[in-house]
Each structure stands twice: as structure tokens, then as C-alpha cells.
Design a protein around this motif. Sequence first.
Motif, PDB file in Angstrom:
ATOM      1  N   HIS A 121       0.866  -1.186   0.000  1.00 59.97           N
ATOM      2  CA  HIS A 121       0.000   0.000   0.000  1.00 59.97           C
ATOM      3  C   HIS A 121       0.905   1.239   0.000  1.00 59.97           C
TER       4      HIS A 121
ATOM      5  N   HIS B  91       2.456   0.302  -5.895  1.00 63.70           N
ATOM      6  CA  HIS B  91       1.221   0.134  -5.143  1.00 63.70           C
ATOM      7  C   HIS B  91       0.514  -1.181  -5.495  1.00 63.70           C
ATOM      8  N   THR B  92       0.023  -1.858  -4.454  1.00 67.05           N
ATOM      9  CA  THR B  92      -0.851  -3.025  -4.620  1.00 67.05           C
ATOM     10  C   THR B  92      -2.041  -2.855  -3.675  1.00 67.05           C
ATOM     11  N   ASP B  93      -3.132  -3.523  -4.001  1.00 67.68           N
ATOM     12  CA  ASP B  93      -4.367  -3.340  -3.227  1.00 67.68           C
ATOM     13  C   ASP B  93      -4.552  -4.353  -2.111  1.00 67.68           C
ATOM     14  N   SER B  94      -3.715  -5.390  -2.080  1.00 70.07           N
ATOM     15  CA  SER B  94      -3.868  -6.411  -1.044  1.00 70.07           C
ATOM     16  C   SER B  94      -2.531  -7.109  -0.813  1.00 70.07           C
TER      17      SER B  94
ATOM     18  N   GLU C 228      -1.906  -9.641  -3.609  1.00 73.03           N
ATOM     19  CA  GLU C 228      -1.375  -9.035  -4.829  1.00 73.03           C
ATOM     20  C   GLU C 228       0.089  -8.634  -4.632  1.00 73.03           C
ATOM     21  N   SER C 229       0.395  -8.124  -3.460  1.00 72.10           N
ATOM     22  CA  SER C 229       1.763  -7.715  -3.156  1.00 72.10           C
ATOM     23  C   SER C 229       2.719  -8.907  -3.251  1.00 72.10           C
TER      24      SER C 229
END
Length: 301
Positions: A48, A73-76, A79-80
Motif C-alpha cells: 500500500h 502500489h498493490t491493493d492487497s 497481490e503484493s
Amino acid sequence: MDLETLINQATQWEEATVAVAAAEDAEVLEAVSMAVERKMAKFLLYGHKEKIETIIETSHPNLLKTESVKILHTDSNKESAEEAVKAVKNNNANALMKGNVATAIILKAVLNKEFGLRTGNVLSHVAAFEVPGYDRLILVTDAAMNIAPELEQKVQIINNAVGIARSIGVDYPKVAPIAAVEVVNPNMQATLDAAILTQMNKRGQIAQCIVDGPLALDNAVSIEAAEHKKISSEVAGKADILLVPTIEAGNALYKSLMYFAKAKVGAVIAGAKAPIVLTSRADSAKSKLYSLALAICSAKK
């Protein structure tokens, strides 16, 4: 060789890049900051973005001024982990580091059949300890991944640890399969496995090292203890790698060295396409830095 020397060794590779999964973690970013200051590696920070930048602005503003760090940036957390693994898979990074994400999530990404870092080998944990009063680094395996490895798994665990040892300058490491006693006892599987591993090594089935066991812990690390028990061995008292029989034994040894002996430690997961820094949330930033150095040396090798 000590862990500070290991850090200096890691800095010799100017092209190293580490992908960090879920980098929004203060201790992880402190380790990243120390690594950047020492010009150890470049970093791809997945997570994030706003949270990562907030931590950096508060504690490590130097990271905002360097080209050695890139925030993606990643949303979770899922995903990261996946994006960090893909960076290693696509050769955009040389090593993977766990941030503020559950071990299960990052390992699921590592083992993904489509974009993961599988090699067909057993993944195993290798820890390099600097113990006060001891004259060299001692490697312990496996304290975190394999619960009760069978013989063939132990062969691969040895191979993984030997690869790590050789990457930090121990060209022909001495491996001690640890048991409660130093003689073969048919009722103790660890002693039977140790004897077989020793014979496999003598016949060239386990290479680039010397394996001798079973050895109790005292006989593996103390020449005086080995001589007292009249054990004649190239490994006894001189072990570079301690192969523990189960995860419980490894975990107890690992934490005893840390909390009772006040040892310093760096650790990686070996056996994947690239080394993985899979530290505990309880590990200090300095321990994470040592783990980064171990991973970078391993990746370079």
C-alpha cells in the motif's frame, strides 16, 4: 567470517535488487534503509503506497531521495506477494523478502505453478548464527520449513545448506547430522538417517561437503567434547552446518541460540529459483539486514 563481514561481502555486487512483499512494515523498512545506506542493493517495495510512504516520511526520509528504492502500489497482501514473486521470476529482482504479510500467503505465491519460483527441490530454512565466543559462523537447518523430513528430504536440505555455505566462502563445509547420541541406535531414526547420509557422502551421492554422523550437539561443535568421547572424525568439533532431525529440535536450537546465547542471526529459505528472506515479525531490523546480506550473497553465487 562474521555477519558484519557478510554485509560487506554482499555490497560487492552492485546490481543486486530485492523485491519486498507488503513493505508497509517499520522493521522491514529500517532494514531496507540500512541496506541502502551501505549500498547493498536496490529495492522494489510492493504494498500500500500511502502506508509505505507514511512510514518512510516518519522514520526513513532518506529513502524518498534515492533511486535505489521504488514503491509499487498493490491493493492487497495477496497481490503484493504475487507481484514481488513475479519480479523475481522475470529477473527484475534477485531475491524475495517477506514484509507485513502472512507466511502462508507469500509461500502460496512462491509455489504457484504459473509464475512461482519452484525448482522441484525441497524448500528449506538455513540460518547463519554468529555465536559469542565461537570462532566462525554456524549454519542450522531446518528450523522453520520441514516438520519431520525423511531421508531424501534431508539430502536436499543438506544440498541447500551447502549451497548457502559455499556462497559465503565456506568452500567445503562440514555437515553434522544431529541426534541425541553419537552412535547408531536402531530405535532412533535420526541416528539411522545420519549414518546413511554419511555413507551417501562417502560414495559421492552428496557432494561438495563432508558429512559425518550421528553426532550429538556437543560433539559437533566442541573439539574437547569430541576428544573426551574419543570420537575420531573430520566433522566432530568442527561442524559448519548442523542438520537437525525435526523442526522442533531446530526451532528450540534456533531460539536457544538467540535468547540464551545472545547470538546474531541471518536466515533465508533456499531451494527456490532465488533466495527468500522469510524473517519473523519478532526479528529485529538488524537481523533482517543480516538475512538480506545472506540472500544477496546466495543469489550472487
